[in-house]
Design a protein around this motif. Sequence first.
Motif, PDB file in Angstrom:
ATOM      1  N   ILE A 199       0.838  -1.197   0.000  1.00  0.00           N
ATOM      2  CA  ILE A 199       0.000   0.000   0.000  1.00  0.00           C
ATOM      3  C   ILE A 199       0.870   1.243   0.000  1.00  0.00           C
ATOM      4  CG2 ILE A 199      -1.693   1.321   1.332  1.00  0.00           C
ATOM      5  CD1 ILE A 199      -2.856  -1.317   2.305  1.00  0.00           C
ATOM      6  N   LEU A 200       1.931   1.215   0.788  1.00  0.00           N
ATOM      7  CA  LEU A 200       2.860   2.340   0.849  1.00  0.00           C
ATOM      8  C   LEU A 200       3.482   2.619  -0.521  1.00  0.00           C
ATOM      9  CD1 LEU A 200       4.494   4.342   2.696  1.00  0.00           C
ATOM     10  CD2 LEU A 200       6.210   2.533   2.852  1.00  0.00           C
ATOM     11  N   LEU A 201       3.847   1.563  -1.233  1.00  0.00           N
ATOM     12  CA  LEU A 201       4.515   1.711  -2.526  1.00  0.00           C
ATOM     13  C   LEU A 201       3.560   2.106  -3.644  1.00  0.00           C
ATOM     14  CD1 LEU A 201       6.881  -1.413  -2.386  1.00  0.00           C
ATOM     15  CD2 LEU A 201       7.513   0.982  -2.037  1.00  0.00           C
ATOM     16  N   LEU A 202       2.325   1.612  -3.576  1.00  0.00           N
ATOM     17  CA  LEU A 202       1.404   1.768  -4.709  1.00  0.00           C
ATOM     18  C   LEU A 202       0.385   2.886  -4.547  1.00  0.00           C
ATOM     19  CD1 LEU A 202       0.669  -2.009  -5.445  1.00  0.00           C
ATOM     20  CD2 LEU A 202       2.164  -0.475  -6.733  1.00  0.00           C
ATOM     21  N   SER A 203       0.090   3.285  -3.318  1.00  0.00           N
ATOM     22  CA  SER A 203      -0.969   4.280  -3.138  1.00  0.00           C
ATOM     23  C   SER A 203      -0.657   5.638  -3.769  1.00  0.00           C
ATOM     24  CB  SER A 203      -1.297   4.449  -1.656  1.00  0.00           C
ATOM     25  OG  SER A 203      -0.157   4.829  -0.925  1.00  0.00           O
ATOM     26  N   PRO A 204       0.623   6.085  -3.818  1.00  0.00           N
ATOM     27  CA  PRO A 204       0.856   7.353  -4.534  1.00  0.00           C
ATOM     28  C   PRO A 204       0.460   7.272  -6.007  1.00  0.00           C
ATOM     29  CG  PRO A 204       2.731   6.824  -3.140  1.00  0.00           C
ATOM     30  CD  PRO A 204       1.841   5.614  -3.147  1.00  0.00           C
ATOM     31  N   LEU A 205       0.681   6.121  -6.614  1.00  0.00           N
ATOM     32  CA  LEU A 205       0.349   5.951  -8.022  1.00  0.00           C
ATOM     33  C   LEU A 205      -1.137   5.708  -8.245  1.00  0.00           C
ATOM     34  CD1 LEU A 205       1.258   5.536 -10.999  1.00  0.00           C
ATOM     35  CD2 LEU A 205       1.627   3.123 -10.425  1.00  0.00           C
ATOM     36  N   LEU A 206      -1.735   4.846  -7.416  1.00  0.00           N
ATOM     37  CA  LEU A 206      -3.118   4.426  -7.647  1.00  0.00           C
ATOM     38  C   LEU A 206      -4.149   5.327  -6.968  1.00  0.00           C
ATOM     39  CD1 LEU A 206      -2.716   0.545  -7.278  1.00  0.00           C
ATOM     40  CD2 LEU A 206      -2.679   1.929  -9.362  1.00  0.00           C
ATOM     41  N   LEU A 207      -3.793   5.920  -5.825  1.00  0.00           N
ATOM     42  CA  LEU A 207      -4.751   6.734  -5.083  1.00  0.00           C
ATOM     43  C   LEU A 207      -4.353   8.198  -4.995  1.00  0.00           C
ATOM     44  CD1 LEU A 207      -5.478   4.298  -2.095  1.00  0.00           C
ATOM     45  CD2 LEU A 207      -6.883   4.669  -4.126  1.00  0.00           C
ATOM     46  N   GLY A 208      -3.150   8.518  -5.465  1.00  0.00           N
ATOM     47  CA  GLY A 208      -2.692   9.898  -5.398  1.00  0.00           C
ATOM     48  C   GLY A 208      -2.397  10.363  -3.991  1.00  0.00           C
ATOM     49  N   GLU A 209      -2.078   9.433  -3.079  1.00  0.00           N
ATOM     50  CA  GLU A 209      -1.796   9.784  -1.696  1.00  0.00           C
ATOM     51  C   GLU A 209      -0.287   9.897  -1.503  1.00  0.00           C
ATOM     52  OE1 GLU A 209      -3.724   6.660   0.425  1.00  0.00           O
ATOM     53  OE2 GLU A 209      -5.666   7.667   0.388  1.00  0.00           O
ATOM     54  N   HIS A 210       0.137  10.852  -0.697  1.00  0.00           N
ATOM     55  CA  HIS A 210       1.556  11.124  -0.505  1.00  0.00           C
ATOM     56  C   HIS A 210       2.138  10.219   0.576  1.00  0.00           C
ATOM     57  CE1 HIS A 210       1.331  14.584  -3.133  1.00  0.00           C
ATOM     58  NE2 HIS A 210       0.303  15.050  -2.437  1.00  0.00           N
ATOM     59  N   VAL A 211       3.383   9.870   0.393  1.00  0.00           N
ATOM     60  CA  VAL A 211       4.104   9.063   1.375  1.00  0.00           C
ATOM     61  C   VAL A 211       4.913   9.990   2.268  1.00  0.00           C
ATOM     62  CG1 VAL A 211       5.820   7.263   1.714  1.00  0.00           C
ATOM     63  CG2 VAL A 211       4.243   7.131  -0.234  1.00  0.00           C
ATOM     64  N   ARG A 212       4.795   9.806   3.574  1.00  0.00           N
ATOM     65  CA  ARG A 212       5.540  10.622   4.519  1.00  0.00           C
ATOM     66  C   ARG A 212       6.829   9.900   4.928  1.00  0.00           C
ATOM     67  NH1 ARG A 212       2.558  14.700   6.852  1.00  0.00           N
ATOM     68  NH2 ARG A 212       0.371  14.763   6.203  1.00  0.00           N
ATOM     69  N   ARG A 213       7.774  10.687   5.419  1.00  0.00           N
ATOM     70  CA  ARG A 213       9.050  10.111   5.820  1.00  0.00           C
ATOM     71  C   ARG A 213       8.868   9.079   6.913  1.00  0.00           C
ATOM     72  NH1 ARG A 213      13.671  14.319   7.115  1.00  0.00           N
ATOM     73  NH2 ARG A 213      13.177  14.751   4.912  1.00  0.00           N
ATOM     74  N   ARG A 214       7.933   9.343   7.830  1.00  0.00           N
ATOM     75  CA  ARG A 214       7.731   8.395   8.927  1.00  0.00           C
ATOM     76  C   ARG A 214       7.213   7.051   8.410  1.00  0.00           C
ATOM     77  NH1 ARG A 214       2.924  11.635  10.012  1.00  0.00           N
ATOM     78  NH2 ARG A 214       1.039  10.356   9.741  1.00  0.00           N
ATOM     79  N   ASP A 215       6.480   7.091   7.277  1.00  0.00           N
ATOM     80  CA  ASP A 215       5.997   5.839   6.703  1.00  0.00           C
ATOM     81  C   ASP A 215       7.160   4.965   6.262  1.00  0.00           C
ATOM     82  OD1 ASP A 215       3.541   7.017   7.035  1.00  0.00           O
ATOM     83  OD2 ASP A 215       3.419   7.704   4.955  1.00  0.00           O
ATOM     84  N   LEU A 216       8.143   5.583   5.613  1.00  0.00           N
ATOM     85  CA  LEU A 216       9.301   4.831   5.133  1.00  0.00           C
ATOM     86  C   LEU A 216      10.087   4.242   6.302  1.00  0.00           C
ATOM     87  CD1 LEU A 216      10.531   7.294   2.357  1.00  0.00           C
ATOM     88  CD2 LEU A 216       9.171   5.212   2.071  1.00  0.00           C
ATOM     89  N   VAL A 217      10.225   5.016   7.369  1.00  0.00           N
ATOM     90  CA  VAL A 217      10.960   4.532   8.543  1.00  0.00           C
ATOM     91  C   VAL A 217      10.234   3.352   9.174  1.00  0.00           C
ATOM     92  CG1 VAL A 217      11.747   5.134  10.858  1.00  0.00           C
ATOM     93  CG2 VAL A 217      12.022   6.763   8.976  1.00  0.00           C
ATOM     94  N   LEU A 218       8.923   3.479   9.318  1.00  0.00           N
ATOM     95  CA  LEU A 218       8.160   2.427   9.986  1.00  0.00           C
ATOM     96  C   LEU A 218       8.009   1.176   9.127  1.00  0.00           C
ATOM     97  CD1 LEU A 218       5.380   4.605  11.648  1.00  0.00           C
ATOM     98  CD2 LEU A 218       7.301   3.483  12.768  1.00  0.00           C
ATOM     99  N   MET A 219       8.112   1.315   7.809  1.00  0.00           N
ATOM    100  CA  MET A 219       7.992   0.150   6.938  1.00  0.00           C
ATOM    101  C   MET A 219       9.314  -0.577   6.741  1.00  0.00           C
ATOM    102  SD  MET A 219       4.913  -0.568   6.048  1.00  0.00           S
ATOM    103  CE  MET A 219       4.531  -0.184   7.778  1.00  0.00           C
ATOM    104  N   ALA A 220      10.424   0.029   7.148  1.00  0.00           N
ATOM    105  CA  ALA A 220      11.725  -0.634   7.015  1.00  0.00           C
ATOM    106  C   ALA A 220      11.759  -1.983   7.735  1.00  0.00           C
ATOM    107  CB  ALA A 220      12.835   0.287   7.507  1.00  0.00           C
ATOM    108  N   PRO A 221      11.209  -2.100   8.972  1.00  0.00           N
ATOM    109  CA  PRO A 221      11.191  -3.424   9.623  1.00  0.00           C
ATOM    110  C   PRO A 221      10.352  -4.451   8.863  1.00  0.00           C
ATOM    111  CG  PRO A 221      10.829  -1.681  11.233  1.00  0.00           C
ATOM    112  CD  PRO A 221      10.750  -1.037   9.889  1.00  0.00           C
ATOM    113  N   VAL A 222       9.314  -4.000   8.153  1.00  0.00           N
ATOM    114  CA  VAL A 222       8.513  -4.938   7.364  1.00  0.00           C
ATOM    115  C   VAL A 222       9.362  -5.548   6.257  1.00  0.00           C
ATOM    116  CG1 VAL A 222       6.493  -5.184   5.864  1.00  0.00           C
ATOM    117  CG2 VAL A 222       6.374  -3.721   7.895  1.00  0.00           C
ATOM    118  N   VAL A 223      10.158  -4.694   5.590  1.00  0.00           N
ATOM    119  CA  VAL A 223      11.036  -5.197   4.527  1.00  0.00           C
ATOM    120  C   VAL A 223      12.041  -6.185   5.099  1.00  0.00           C
ATOM    121  CG1 VAL A 223      12.748  -4.553   2.802  1.00  0.00           C
ATOM    122  CG2 VAL A 223      10.752  -3.095   3.183  1.00  0.00           C
TER     123      VAL A 223
END
Length: 294
Positions: free
Chosen positions: A99-123
Amino acid sequence: MPPATTHRLQILGAALLFSTGGAAIKATTLTSWQVAGGRSVIAAAAIFLLLPAARRGWSWHVLPVGVLYAATLVLFVTANKLTTAANAIFLQATAPLYILLLSPLLLGEHVRRRDLVLMAPVVLGMLLFFIGADQPLHTAPDPPRGNVLALLSGCTYALMLMGLRWMGSREGGQGSTLPTVVAGNLIAFLACLPAALPVTGATGGDWLAVGYLGVFQIGAAYLLLTAGLRHLPALEASLLLLLEPALSPVWAWLSHGERPGAWPIVGGVLILGATLLRTLVDARAERRGQPPAV
């Protein structure tokens, strides 16, 4: 019992029923096509009959999102037939990453820096599932292939969630979740039917397991979920639903003696921990008047 406690128990009951899916799928000698198709047609009938909301809000938008849900259902069943229940549920729980990777393209929603930090453990957690090689078990005969299918189920689940958000943003689309669930189960049944026939050698236990999956693990679970969601904040409900991935490996261990490897357990803890932390951070941001993360 206070009403709030009742609604929390309803959400917990739904999560408990959802969590039994892996163990029940593994309890059958039927193929993944037969289990997925049988479970879905029973679930579609149960939800349509038990929940009046499932009979309202039908539109053409239900079809494409229903296809994504159907793919998620079939992939999850197949993954559980090939890998451990822990791997299947934890890898499907990587959906927020997609959702984090695709929502900017499919929903036009912006990704925040905190999202990237919090998703790093998921990766990191996702990568741990592919360190070394899981030993095949009688309940998990092909872990590598099952893990890939579980990852794909997380991707289709993410797309389905974004589809529901897209539907909800349209006028009159807010009540389309249950029709989508019914449609998705019907599509899964029709897609599985050619490969599921003929059914030979099925036992009474097989049919009992498939009936349980359709009526209780999906049908009754959605009945409890919709009842509880009407009265609880989304944050509290999402936290209570984390009981599902936490318990799924436990049921597989108790019923089948299935023990996932150490790396998948660590990966699962990272994925669930990141999901929990992200939910709490989003809630704090909303209280401060900031928009939630995508």
